[in-house]
Design an enzyme around this catalytic site. Structure first.
Site, PDB file in Angstrom:
ATOM      1  N   ARG A   1       0.853  -1.197   0.000  1.00 15.57           N
ATOM      2  CA  ARG A   1       0.000   0.000   0.000  1.00 15.57           C
ATOM      3  C   ARG A   1       0.886   1.243   0.000  1.00 15.57           C
ATOM      4  NH1 ARG A   1      -4.286  -1.997   4.689  1.00 15.57           N
ATOM      5  NH2 ARG A   1      -5.162  -3.762   3.514  1.00 15.57           N
TER       6      ARG A   1
ATOM      7  N   TYR B   1      12.336  -1.956  -1.745  1.00 13.57           N
ATOM      8  CA  TYR B   1      12.137  -0.532  -1.978  1.00 13.57           C
ATOM      9  C   TYR B   1      13.477   0.140  -2.265  1.00 13.57           C
ATOM     10  CZ  TYR B   1       7.204  -0.285  -0.546  1.00 13.57           C
ATOM     11  OH  TYR B   1       5.845  -0.421  -0.479  1.00 13.57           O
TER      12      TYR B   1
ATOM     13  N   ARG C   1      10.855   5.829   4.580  1.00 13.50           N
ATOM     14  CA  ARG C   1      11.104   7.277   4.604  1.00 13.50           C
ATOM     15  C   ARG C   1      11.629   7.732   5.963  1.00 13.50           C
ATOM     16  NH1 ARG C   1       5.545   9.389   3.322  1.00 13.50           N
ATOM     17  NH2 ARG C   1       6.565  11.404   3.671  1.00 13.50           N
TER      18      ARG C   1
ATOM     19  N   ASP D   1       2.283   4.949  -0.230  1.00 13.43           N
ATOM     20  CA  ASP D   1       1.704   6.208   0.239  1.00 13.43           C
ATOM     21  C   ASP D   1       1.545   7.204  -0.904  1.00 13.43           C
ATOM     22  OD1 ASP D   1       1.852   5.112   2.770  1.00 13.43           O
ATOM     23  OD2 ASP D   1       3.735   6.123   3.268  1.00 13.43           O
TER      24      ASP D   1
END
Length: 244
Positions: free
Chosen positions: A50, A110, A195, A52
């Protein structure tokens, strides 16, 4: 009834994220609408991650169940016809009925990109940062997160749950003349986790560092997200791949 897998790329800049939300434009919502335009049927699309608002994907994976005569490999072209150019189905195909893009996944990878100087072309795709980054220091920080740990400190309070443990398989920084690049692969990720990690590491690796590596370890052990001074912006983050 068949189970269709989609491999998807998107530029997340103008969207509210992957997941359908009220009064917002999401990637999941646009693809479900496109499938309805192709088939005349409502489906639920399940994504592997999911992402962002503002986060991009090089290869997001999703699946849906449908009873329709269209050959599985033809969904790619048919769905793309109804999608904006910032969202592309790069492959479609038939998968076994038990396959679930999220629950069947073994790992996600990622990537975070930091630009070393301002660019007129790439500012939507990376965090343009004004400081040099000590690669040795940030790579030392990556060693603290390898293995299974509680990552509550790197999870926004609103999305914290009882189990915030993640298994980190790989984590490293590299640099080239234009960019600093962080790569991480894990069994799962928490909301804003990558992040938050990037923000804390850059505070340790910048000149006249704001935090030390000891501070990094203390914050990680504390489980307190409010101690992280900076969460890196979404535009530098990419979902690169999902493993099954």
């Amino acid at each position: 009834m068949v189970n269709i897998r989609l491999d998807i790329q998107y530029k997340g800049t103008e969207y509210s994220g992957w997941q359908v939300q009220k009064n917002a434009v999401s990637i999941q919502g646009l693809i479900e609408t496109a499938i309805r335009q192709v088939t005349g049927q409502d489906v639920t699309l399940y994504g592997a991650g999911r992402t962002d608002a503002g986060v991009h994907a090089l290869n997001q994976v999703a699946n849906f169940h449908i009873e329709h005569r269209l050959p599985p490999e033809k969904y790619r072209e048919a769905i793309n016809f109804y999608l904006p150019r910032t969202i592309r189905i790069i492959q479609s195909g038939l998968v076994p009925d038990p396959f679930h893009a999220r629950h069947s996944a073994q790992w996600r990878r990622y990537r975070y990109i930091i630009g070393r100087s301002p660019s007129a072309l790439y500012f939507d795709y990376r965090w343009e940062w004004e400081y040099p980054l000590n690669i040795d220091v940030v790579n030392r920080a990556t060693q603290f997160i390898l293995g299974r740990h509680d990552f509550s400190a790197f999870c926004t309070v609103a999305s914290q749950s009882e189990n915030n443990e993640c298994q980190i398989f790989e984590s490293s920084w590299r640099e080239n003349p234009d960019e600093y690049i962080f790569e991480i692969r894990a069994n799962r990720f928490l909301h804003s986790m990558v992040r938050s990690l990037v923000g804390l590491m850059t505070d340790c690796g910048r000149p006249n560092h704001l935090l030390t590596l000891n501070d990094f370890q203390d914050i990680m052990k504390s489980g307190d997200h409010t101690r992280i001074p900076l969460v890196a912006p979404a535009r530098g983050l990419y979902l690169v791949a999902v493993g099954y």
